[in-house]
Write a protein that holds these residues in place. Structure first.
Motif, PDB file in Angstrom:
ATOM      1  N   LYS A  19      82.745  17.306  52.630  1.00 18.91           N
ATOM      2  CA  LYS A  19      82.362  16.504  53.792  1.00 18.91           C
ATOM      3  C   LYS A  19      81.385  17.263  54.692  1.00 18.91           C
ATOM      4  O   LYS A  19      80.426  16.681  55.214  1.00 18.91           O
ATOM      5  CB  LYS A  19      83.605  16.111  54.593  1.00 18.91           C
ATOM      6  CG  LYS A  19      84.463  15.056  53.907  1.00 18.91           C
ATOM      7  CD  LYS A  19      85.688  14.711  54.738  1.00 18.91           C
ATOM      8  CE  LYS A  19      86.528  13.616  54.079  1.00 18.91           C
ATOM      9  NZ  LYS A  19      87.738  13.300  54.877  1.00 18.91           N
ATOM     10  N   VAL A  20      81.608  18.561  54.854  1.00 16.51           N
ATOM     11  CA  VAL A  20      80.684  19.373  55.650  1.00 16.51           C
ATOM     12  C   VAL A  20      79.342  19.488  54.933  1.00 16.51           C
ATOM     13  O   VAL A  20      78.274  19.352  55.545  1.00 16.51           O
ATOM     14  CB  VAL A  20      81.276  20.777  55.917  1.00 16.51           C
ATOM     15  CG1 VAL A  20      80.219  21.716  56.494  1.00 16.51           C
ATOM     16  CG2 VAL A  20      82.466  20.673  56.867  1.00 16.51           C
ATOM     17  N   ALA A  21      79.379  19.711  53.622  1.00 20.93           N
ATOM     18  CA  ALA A  21      78.142  19.805  52.844  1.00 20.93           C
ATOM     19  C   ALA A  21      77.341  18.517  52.941  1.00 20.93           C
ATOM     20  O   ALA A  21      76.104  18.542  53.024  1.00 20.93           O
ATOM     21  CB  ALA A  21      78.472  20.119  51.382  1.00 20.93           C
ATOM     22  N   ALA A  22      78.030  17.398  52.951  1.00 29.38           N
ATOM     23  CA  ALA A  22      77.349  16.108  53.052  1.00 29.38           C
ATOM     24  C   ALA A  22      76.606  15.986  54.378  1.00 29.38           C
ATOM     25  O   ALA A  22      75.482  15.475  54.431  1.00 29.38           O
ATOM     26  CB  ALA A  22      78.357  14.974  52.902  1.00 29.38           C
ATOM     27  N   GLN A  23      77.231  16.450  55.459  1.00 27.26           N
ATOM     28  CA  GLN A  23      76.573  16.398  56.761  1.00 27.26           C
ATOM     29  C   GLN A  23      75.337  17.285  56.787  1.00 27.26           C
ATOM     30  O   GLN A  23      74.285  16.906  57.320  1.00 27.26           O
ATOM     31  CB  GLN A  23      77.549  16.823  57.858  1.00 27.26           C
ATOM     32  CG  GLN A  23      78.706  15.857  58.039  1.00 27.26           C
ATOM     33  CD  GLN A  23      79.662  16.297  59.128  1.00 27.26           C
ATOM     34  OE1 GLN A  23      79.258  16.522  60.267  1.00 27.26           O
ATOM     35  NE2 GLN A  23      80.942  16.427  58.786  1.00 27.26           N
ATOM     36  N   ILE A  24      75.442  18.478  56.205  1.00 31.89           N
ATOM     37  CA  ILE A  24      74.297  19.389  56.164  1.00 31.89           C
ATOM     38  C   ILE A  24      73.180  18.803  55.306  1.00 31.89           C
ATOM     39  O   ILE A  24      71.999  18.846  55.682  1.00 31.89           O
ATOM     40  CB  ILE A  24      74.730  20.770  55.634  1.00 31.89           C
ATOM     41  CG1 ILE A  24      75.747  21.411  56.580  1.00 31.89           C
ATOM     42  CG2 ILE A  24      73.523  21.690  55.471  1.00 31.89           C
ATOM     43  CD1 ILE A  24      76.355  22.696  56.060  1.00 31.89           C
ATOM     44  N   ALA A  25      73.540  18.245  54.152  1.00 31.52           N
ATOM     45  CA  ALA A  25      72.539  17.644  53.267  1.00 31.52           C
ATOM     46  C   ALA A  25      71.838  16.474  53.948  1.00 31.52           C
ATOM     47  O   ALA A  25      70.619  16.310  53.844  1.00 31.52           O
ATOM     48  CB  ALA A  25      73.201  17.188  51.969  1.00 31.52           C
ATOM     49  N   ARG A  26      72.608  15.661  54.662  1.00 29.22           N
ATOM     50  CA  ARG A  26      72.024  14.500  55.322  1.00 29.22           C
ATOM     51  C   ARG A  26      71.021  14.918  56.404  1.00 29.22           C
ATOM     52  O   ARG A  26      69.975  14.297  56.573  1.00 29.22           O
ATOM     53  CB  ARG A  26      73.130  13.633  55.933  1.00 29.22           C
ATOM     54  CG  ARG A  26      72.693  12.221  56.271  1.00 29.22           C
ATOM     55  CD  ARG A  26      73.850  11.402  56.827  1.00 29.22           C
ATOM     56  NE  ARG A  26      74.961  11.297  55.891  1.00 29.22           N
ATOM     57  CZ  ARG A  26      74.990  10.460  54.867  1.00 29.22           C
ATOM     58  NH1 ARG A  26      73.964   9.661  54.642  1.00 29.22           N
ATOM     59  NH2 ARG A  26      76.043  10.416  54.067  1.00 29.22           N
ATOM     60  N   GLU A  27      71.348  15.977  57.128  1.00 26.58           N
ATOM     61  CA  GLU A  27      70.472  16.457  58.200  1.00 26.58           C
ATOM     62  C   GLU A  27      69.193  17.082  57.655  1.00 26.58           C
ATOM     63  O   GLU A  27      68.178  17.137  58.354  1.00 26.58           O
ATOM     64  CB  GLU A  27      71.208  17.488  59.058  1.00 26.58           C
ATOM     65  CG  GLU A  27      72.306  16.922  59.938  1.00 26.58           C
ATOM     66  CD  GLU A  27      71.770  16.022  61.039  1.00 26.58           C
ATOM     67  OE1 GLU A  27      70.683  16.337  61.582  1.00 26.58           O
ATOM     68  OE2 GLU A  27      72.418  15.014  61.344  1.00 26.58           O
ATOM     69  N   ASN A  28      69.241  17.574  56.406  1.00 25.47           N
ATOM     70  CA  ASN A  28      68.109  18.326  55.861  1.00 25.47           C
ATOM     71  C   ASN A  28      67.451  17.649  54.659  1.00 25.47           C
ATOM     72  O   ASN A  28      66.669  18.295  53.949  1.00 25.47           O
ATOM     73  CB  ASN A  28      68.581  19.729  55.452  1.00 25.47           C
ATOM     74  CG  ASN A  28      68.980  20.568  56.642  1.00 25.47           C
ATOM     75  OD1 ASN A  28      68.150  21.211  57.264  1.00 25.47           O
ATOM     76  ND2 ASN A  28      70.269  20.567  56.965  1.00 25.47           N
ATOM     77  N   ASP A  29      67.773  16.373  54.440  1.00 22.60           N
ATOM     78  CA  ASP A  29      67.250  15.665  53.258  1.00 22.60           C
ATOM     79  C   ASP A  29      67.516  16.480  51.999  1.00 22.60           C
ATOM     80  O   ASP A  29      66.643  16.621  51.131  1.00 22.60           O
ATOM     81  CB  ASP A  29      65.742  15.385  53.411  1.00 22.60           C
ATOM     82  CG  ASP A  29      65.448  14.422  54.551  1.00 22.60           C
ATOM     83  OD1 ASP A  29      66.232  13.466  54.720  1.00 22.60           O
ATOM     84  OD2 ASP A  29      64.457  14.637  55.268  1.00 22.60           O
ATOM     85  N   GLY A  30      68.727  17.020  51.915  1.00 20.46           N
ATOM     86  CA  GLY A  30      69.081  17.874  50.790  1.00 20.46           C
ATOM     87  C   GLY A  30      69.874  17.136  49.728  1.00 20.46           C
ATOM     88  O   GLY A  30      70.126  15.930  49.825  1.00 20.46           O
TER      89      GLY A  30
END
Length: 281
Positions: A19-30
């Protein structure tokens, strides 16, 4: 932080990390690389890599069964709302968990590893250890360890503890990048211990000289904290400022050097209830 690796054993703690990784990916187009390790005795001598590898063991009924179950679990995860719109590449790898995580990270040029951990203590910590600790010690890319359900991961108080020696400057560039990505204010923290004591003036000068060559977007403050040892000092100071995140650099020592010197980063991963991010020296 475009490529984020999340190893999963489908536990609650692994989902906290995802869930944390998803938030980081969403913020960085990752994108997220979701990895599950199948450590089956039948595969020990075959050295098979990822699930698309060709080999006799991949056709064994029990292996096919576990692979099918894993794919079903992957499908359940991919349908979760928090992953909507985020590219996810899932993989099954036949290898010991620690080795597989490191090799997968190198193969795919991963920028950040996000792992869940429930910690350990006493004899369990000494004799069993955890794959998270091993990855923290040896990963060439930053490792973010999540200990509990975080809700919205938006760290604003980032305690970075160090001795601020010259060898820290290279990995500290990644620390600054990480902080700037989130717009985090960094709390530079020097832990004074009886065996390695510096005056407040000397410690603050060392920190200011150290960071003078870096641009921290949301600023920094310096702190000198006294305690009986470094680990307790970091934990106690982080509690005192209600930190959202603790950061450290790690040497990645192995073998006897690690046995005798220990690893403060690994101790923090075990004992901190707050997220911990580590950067390899």
């Amino acid at each position: 932080m475009k490529k984020i690796l999340v190893p999963t054993d489908f536990s609650d703690h692994a989902e906290y990390a995802l869930k944390v990784a998803a938030q980081i990916a969403r913020e960085n187009d990752g994108e997220i690389f979701l990895l599950h390790m199948l450590e089956l005795p039948a595969l020990a001598s075959d050295g098979i890599g990822e699930s698309n590898a060709v080999g006799s063991s991949s056709d064994l009924p029990e292996v096919m069964f576990f692979m099918q179950k894993t794919r079903e679990r992957f499908q359940d995860i991919l349908e979760q709302p928090y992953l909507e719109g985020i590219p996810v590449v899932e993989a099954i790898q036949f290898e010991r968990a620690f080795d597989g995580i490191i090799s997968h990270s190198k193969k795919h040029g991963i920028d950040l590893v996000v792992m869940g951990s429930h910690g350990a203590s006493g004899f369990q910590e000494m004799f069993i250890g955890s794959n998270t600790e091993k990855v923290v010690r040896t990963s060439d890319v930053p490792v973010l360890v999540i200990k509990k359900e975080e809700g919205t991961f938006n760290p604003q108080k980032f305690v970075f503890a160090s001795n601020f020696s010259d060898e820290i400057k290279k990995p500290f560039a990644k620390v600054v990048d990480f902080a700037n990505m989130f717009g985090i204010h960094i709390h530079l923290t020097f832990i004074n211990t009886p065996n390695d004591f510096k005056s407040t003036h000397a410690a603050e000068k060392k920190m200011h000289d150290f960071i003078s060559g870096f641009q921290v977007a949301n600023g920094y403050t310096t702190h000198v904290y006294n305690d009986v040892n470094v680990e307790k000092g970091i934990l106690h100071f982080a509690n005192s400022v209600n930190a959202d995140l603790i950061g450290m650099c790690t040497h990645g020592r192995q073998g006897l050097a690690h046995f005798f010197n220990g690893s403060i980063s690994e101790d923090l991963v075990n004992h901190s209830v707050r997220p911990v991010v580590t950067f390899r020296i």
